[in-house]
Design an enzyme around this catalytic site. Structure first.
Site, PDB file in Angstrom:
ATOM      1  N   GLU A 157      26.954  -0.801  36.851  1.00  0.00           N
ATOM      2  CA  GLU A 157      27.896  -0.511  35.775  1.00  0.00           C
ATOM      3  C   GLU A 157      27.164  -0.129  34.501  1.00  0.00           C
ATOM      4  O   GLU A 157      26.212  -0.796  34.099  1.00  0.00           O
ATOM      5  CB  GLU A 157      28.777  -1.738  35.493  1.00  0.00           C
ATOM      6  CG  GLU A 157      29.702  -2.095  36.637  1.00  0.00           C
ATOM      7  CD  GLU A 157      30.713  -3.172  36.257  1.00  0.00           C
ATOM      8  OE1 GLU A 157      31.725  -3.282  36.950  1.00  0.00           O
ATOM      9  OE2 GLU A 157      30.487  -3.898  35.254  1.00  0.00           O
TER      10      GLU A 157
ATOM     11  N   ARG B  18      28.651  -6.050  45.693  1.00  0.00           N
ATOM     12  CA  ARG B  18      29.735  -6.142  46.683  1.00  0.00           C
ATOM     13  C   ARG B  18      30.495  -4.826  46.707  1.00  0.00           C
ATOM     14  O   ARG B  18      30.255  -3.943  45.898  1.00  0.00           O
ATOM     15  CB  ARG B  18      30.677  -7.264  46.285  1.00  0.00           C
ATOM     16  CG  ARG B  18      31.188  -7.039  44.861  1.00  0.00           C
ATOM     17  CD  ARG B  18      32.248  -8.009  44.431  1.00  0.00           C
ATOM     18  NE  ARG B  18      32.477  -7.956  43.005  1.00  0.00           N
ATOM     19  CZ  ARG B  18      33.275  -7.106  42.381  1.00  0.00           C
ATOM     20  NH1 ARG B  18      33.932  -6.190  43.080  1.00  0.00           N
ATOM     21  NH2 ARG B  18      33.418  -7.113  41.080  1.00  0.00           N
TER      22      ARG B  18
ATOM     23  N   GLU C  16      25.854  -4.362  34.169  1.00  0.00           N
ATOM     24  CA  GLU C  16      25.593  -5.318  35.242  1.00  0.00           C
ATOM     25  C   GLU C  16      25.695  -4.620  36.579  1.00  0.00           C
ATOM     26  O   GLU C  16      26.162  -3.491  36.672  1.00  0.00           O
ATOM     27  CB  GLU C  16      26.566  -6.503  35.180  1.00  0.00           C
ATOM     28  CG  GLU C  16      28.026  -6.132  35.312  1.00  0.00           C
ATOM     29  CD  GLU C  16      28.934  -7.370  35.268  1.00  0.00           C
ATOM     30  OE1 GLU C  16      28.962  -8.090  36.266  1.00  0.00           O
ATOM     31  OE2 GLU C  16      29.593  -7.599  34.245  1.00  0.00           O
TER      32      GLU C  16
ATOM     33  N   LYS D 221      40.603  -3.418  35.291  1.00  0.00           N
ATOM     34  CA  LYS D 221      40.741  -1.980  35.460  1.00  0.00           C
ATOM     35  C   LYS D 221      42.134  -1.653  36.003  1.00  0.00           C
ATOM     36  O   LYS D 221      42.665  -2.371  36.854  1.00  0.00           O
ATOM     37  CB  LYS D 221      39.674  -1.471  36.437  1.00  0.00           C
ATOM     38  CG  LYS D 221      38.263  -1.700  35.921  1.00  0.00           C
ATOM     39  CD  LYS D 221      37.233  -1.526  37.029  1.00  0.00           C
ATOM     40  CE  LYS D 221      35.848  -1.912  36.522  1.00  0.00           C
ATOM     41  NZ  LYS D 221      34.868  -2.002  37.634  1.00  0.00           N
TER      42      LYS D 221
ATOM     43  N   GLU E 267      22.891  -9.254  22.142  1.00  0.00           N
ATOM     44  CA  GLU E 267      22.737  -7.797  22.117  1.00  0.00           C
ATOM     45  C   GLU E 267      23.699  -7.211  21.095  1.00  0.00           C
ATOM     46  O   GLU E 267      24.587  -7.892  20.568  1.00  0.00           O
ATOM     47  CB  GLU E 267      22.944  -7.199  23.517  1.00  0.00           C
ATOM     48  CG  GLU E 267      24.271  -7.524  24.149  1.00  0.00           C
ATOM     49  CD  GLU E 267      24.344  -7.112  25.625  1.00  0.00           C
ATOM     50  OE1 GLU E 267      23.317  -7.056  26.315  1.00  0.00           O
ATOM     51  OE2 GLU E 267      25.466  -6.851  26.075  1.00  0.00           O
ATOM     52  N   LYS E 268      23.482  -5.944  20.798  1.00  0.00           N
ATOM     53  CA  LYS E 268      24.344  -5.220  19.874  1.00  0.00           C
ATOM     54  C   LYS E 268      25.785  -5.306  20.377  1.00  0.00           C
ATOM     55  O   LYS E 268      26.046  -5.103  21.557  1.00  0.00           O
ATOM     56  CB  LYS E 268      23.888  -3.750  19.833  1.00  0.00           C
ATOM     57  CG  LYS E 268      24.662  -2.874  18.895  1.00  0.00           C
ATOM     58  CD  LYS E 268      24.071  -2.934  17.503  1.00  0.00           C
ATOM     59  CE  LYS E 268      24.916  -2.131  16.517  1.00  0.00           C
ATOM     60  NZ  LYS E 268      24.522  -2.439  15.130  1.00  0.00           N
TER      61      LYS E 268
ATOM     62  N   ASN F  93      27.239  -5.134  40.397  1.00  0.00           N
ATOM     63  CA  ASN F  93      28.110  -5.897  41.284  1.00  0.00           C
ATOM     64  C   ASN F  93      27.601  -5.735  42.706  1.00  0.00           C
ATOM     65  O   ASN F  93      27.500  -4.624  43.210  1.00  0.00           O
ATOM     66  CB  ASN F  93      29.546  -5.415  41.178  1.00  0.00           C
ATOM     67  CG  ASN F  93      30.113  -5.670  39.800  1.00  0.00           C
ATOM     68  OD1 ASN F  93      29.817  -6.692  39.193  1.00  0.00           O
ATOM     69  ND2 ASN F  93      30.900  -4.753  39.299  1.00  0.00           N
TER      70      ASN F  93
END
Lengths: 454, 196
Positions: A275, A297, A293, A237, A200-201, A295
């Site tokens: 996300e 959970r 993506e 994060k 992908e880019k 997640n």
């Protein structure tokens, strides 16, 4: 509702889940490694089973031992928390096989979202935009070259089963694609036993914005608005906030609705996070939010969502897992005020973020600093020892105030008044970010940490 | 999950009083505990753990032996965690000739004794699938009675009962130690018997 719940995790998240279980009238059962046996945080459980030695692969990563622990303590359900086995479809299947409810989506959904390409296909079909790139998995170098030409350089080759950067290659031109494709494939096969690649880019910078969703497993799903997670170091994060200062009210409503529709389209069950990446754009150009993506959970940063929506995300996870309907509808969700979370890690920001396990000689973060409210999610206290085997997260400080400015002021007040001795923490980093004009303005991205020159 | 029959070594840990603690090597339901006063020696089987429907025999590790002084969990199937104490042994308290079986194989409650495998292989209870087992609880075995088939590298042979190594001339079957299709190691338990 379940009578007993096994919490298949440790530390802060284990304590968080145990509290939610107790609130729901469920008896929480914990697991520990030999190194965690007797730790203060384990007192939150009604029963504790030791499942093995100190290193995660001897204890918290052992599906059979954990399922046996759940069975012999008479638990009806297993909550995996985050990390460890939380996104392990095989563990979820093993729980179900032994008559235990896995608090999370089905093993099939977890498997689909665990592979990057099937996840992208499912989410594109469900109406989300993707980062431009190949139209499918790439079999040959020629296919990769054609896809790269169509996408425009630079591109990034990724492994379908990827993680940890393995099988990943950034390519600036055709020569580099020719060179990188075979080695990326070999690396992916070596690391994951799966050589499937796509490209992908390649996007540098931009903002990481994610949407909390909760599905009832029967085609119903709601969203709890977004979290801005662009303050990162090495893809970890550090500070999260909700709402995102980057979105307009219209963008916010549209993004949440799209994420909830996507979750509903795959009959998602339980709490999940979709996300998105907002790539940087020239002034005046239209902004996009591309699916990255999902997640499957609970997330570390879920408390900011709880603060602004008033919804207890873990409680709702348990409700859905027990086969109940959600405790609220989309119309009942509103966003009030502003919330920020700082992850306090036992790391030394003055020494390359070296982890600093050790014994806490003092641990006090005041919760009576204003103007907003302060919430501390932690599993440690003065006198406790931080073992060297696990994640360095020792506490999360979450604030909630009427405005973003007041939330920042509250966080600065709480962290400035905190006393943590015995181990180094990331508090100096947080204070530097919170004090910076860039963070205050809300104009920041994933490329640099405002106020902090590493 | 495989159905292979496994053994696991108990974990041994010395205490300050000169005793030896034998700790559970796994999470599971502890069963077949030996009573206080029993004597354990290295290589013996001292109960088993039920783990997700599978039975794993617990073997006394090298260097650990003595009389059981701390009573093991009393429940018929006691849930235990990794590292939980199953036995406390007094190495001084071991009577000189206390071993029940000459082979140093599994030792069991009361008069019970274990019939052990002489080679490693897969145990089959009946001559062929669907047929009755060679032996069931309550049957009386004499020297030469067939007990089971053992499959070694795809070759099957009948295992006869042998009244030797301390086993009685006539033995009554109490229970199987190796389930049908389980893998056993040399010295691994096949059957529990008592004098008939």
């Amino acid at each position: 509702m379940f009578r007993k719940l096994l919490v298949a995790n440790r530390g802060e998240v284990a304590v968080r889940i145990a509290r939610a279980a107790k609130d729901a009238g469920i008896s929480p059962v914990g697991i520990v490694s030999t190194s965690d046996r007797g730790a203060g945080w384990t007192e939150v459980f009604d029963e504790v089973v030791c499942v093995g030695g100190p290193s995660p692969k001897e204890s918290y990563l052992r599906p059979e031992a954990i399922v046996q622990a759940a069975r012999q303590t008479g638990c009806a359900a297993v909550h995996p928390g985050w990390g460890f086995l939380a996104e392990n479809a095989r563990f979820a299947a093993l729980c179900e096989q032994h008559g235990l409810t896995f608090v999370g989506p089905s093993a099939g959904t977890m498997e689909m979202m665990g592979l990057k390409w099937p996840a992208k296909v499912a989410m594109r079909r469900a109406g989300l935009d993707l980062t431009p790139g190949s139209d499918g998995l790439l079999e040959t170098v020629d296919e990769a070259l054609a896809a790269a030409e169509a996408t425009g350089y630079p591109v990034i080759i990724k492994a379908d089963a990827g993680g940890g950067g393995r099988g990943m290659r950034i390519c600036q031109d055709a020569e580099q694609v020719r060179e990188a494709f075979p080695s990326a494939r070999a690396e992916a096969i070596g690391a994951f036993g799966n050589g499937a690649l796509f490209l992908e880019k390649y996007v540098t910078g931009g903002r990481h914005i994610e949407v909390q969703v909760i599905g009832d497993g029967a085609g119903g799903a709601v969203h709890l608005y977004e979290r801005e997670c662009s303050i990162q170091r090495n893809h970890q994060k550090l500070i999260e906030e909700s709402p995102s200062p980057a979105l307009s009210a219209e963008e916010r409503e549209a993004l949440g609705a799209r994420a909830a529709r996507a979750a509903a389209a795959i009959d998602y069950a339980g709490a999940g996070t979709v996300e998105f990446l907002m790539p940087p754009v020239e002034d005046g150009a239209a902004r996009r939010l591309n699916f990255m993506e999902m997640n499957t959970r609970l997330q570390v940063e879920h408390p900011v969502t709880e603060m602004v929506t008033g919804v207890d995300v873990v409680r709702e996870q348990l409700r859905v897992a027990a086969g109940g309907a959600l405790g609220f509808t989309q119309d009942g969700v509103s966003l009030e005020g502003h919330s920020i979370e700082c992850r306090i890690n036992a790391e030394d920001p003055g020494d390359g973020f070296r982890p600093t396990p050790g014994t806490l000689t003092a641990f006090d973060i005041p919760t009576d600093e204003g103007p907003g409210r302060v919430r501390i999610d932690t599993h440690v206290a003065a006198g406790e020892t931080i073992p060297p085997y696990y994640d360095s997260l020792i506490a999360k400080v979450i604030v909630h105030a009427r405005t973003r400015d007041e939330a920042i002021d509250t966080m600065i007040a709480a962290l400035s008044a905190a006393t943590i001795d015995g181990v180094s923490t990331t508090i100096p980093l947080h204070l530097a970010v919170l004090d910076s004009p860039e963070f205050r303005s809300g104009e920041y991205d994933t490329l640099s940490i405002p106020g902090w020159s590493a | 999950m495989t159905r292979s029959h496994r053994t696991l070594q108990l974990r041994a840990e010395p205490t300050d009083e000169g005793h030896i603690r034998l700790l559970s090597p796994e999470v599971g339901g502890f069963t077949g505990a030996l009573p206080e006063g029993a004597t354990l020696s290295p290589g013996m089987i001292a109960g088993s753990l039920q783990i997700l429907g599978r039975s794993v025999d617990l073997v006394v590790p090298a260097g650990a032996g003595g009389a059981v002084v701390g009573a093991a969990p009393r429940a018929r199937v006691a849930p235990v965690g990794f590292g939980d104490e199953l036995y406390r042994l007094d190495p001084e308290g071991a009577p000189a000739a206390a071993a029940l079986t000459a082979s140093g194989g599994p030792e069991l409650e009361g008069d019970a004794m274990a019939v052990t495998a002489s080679q490693s292989g897969r145990v089959w209870h009946s001559p062929s699938p669907g047929e009755p087992a060679f032996a069931k609880a309550g049957d009386v075995l004499e020297d030469g009675s067939p007990i089971c088939l053992i499959e070694v590298m795809k070759t099957f042979s009948t295992v006869p009962y042998r009244a030797e190594g301390g086993l009685p001339a006539r033995a009554r079957v109490v229970r199987w130690l190796a389930a049908d299709g389980d893998d056993v190691e040399p010295g691994g338990g096949i059957l529990v018997v008592e004098p008939a």
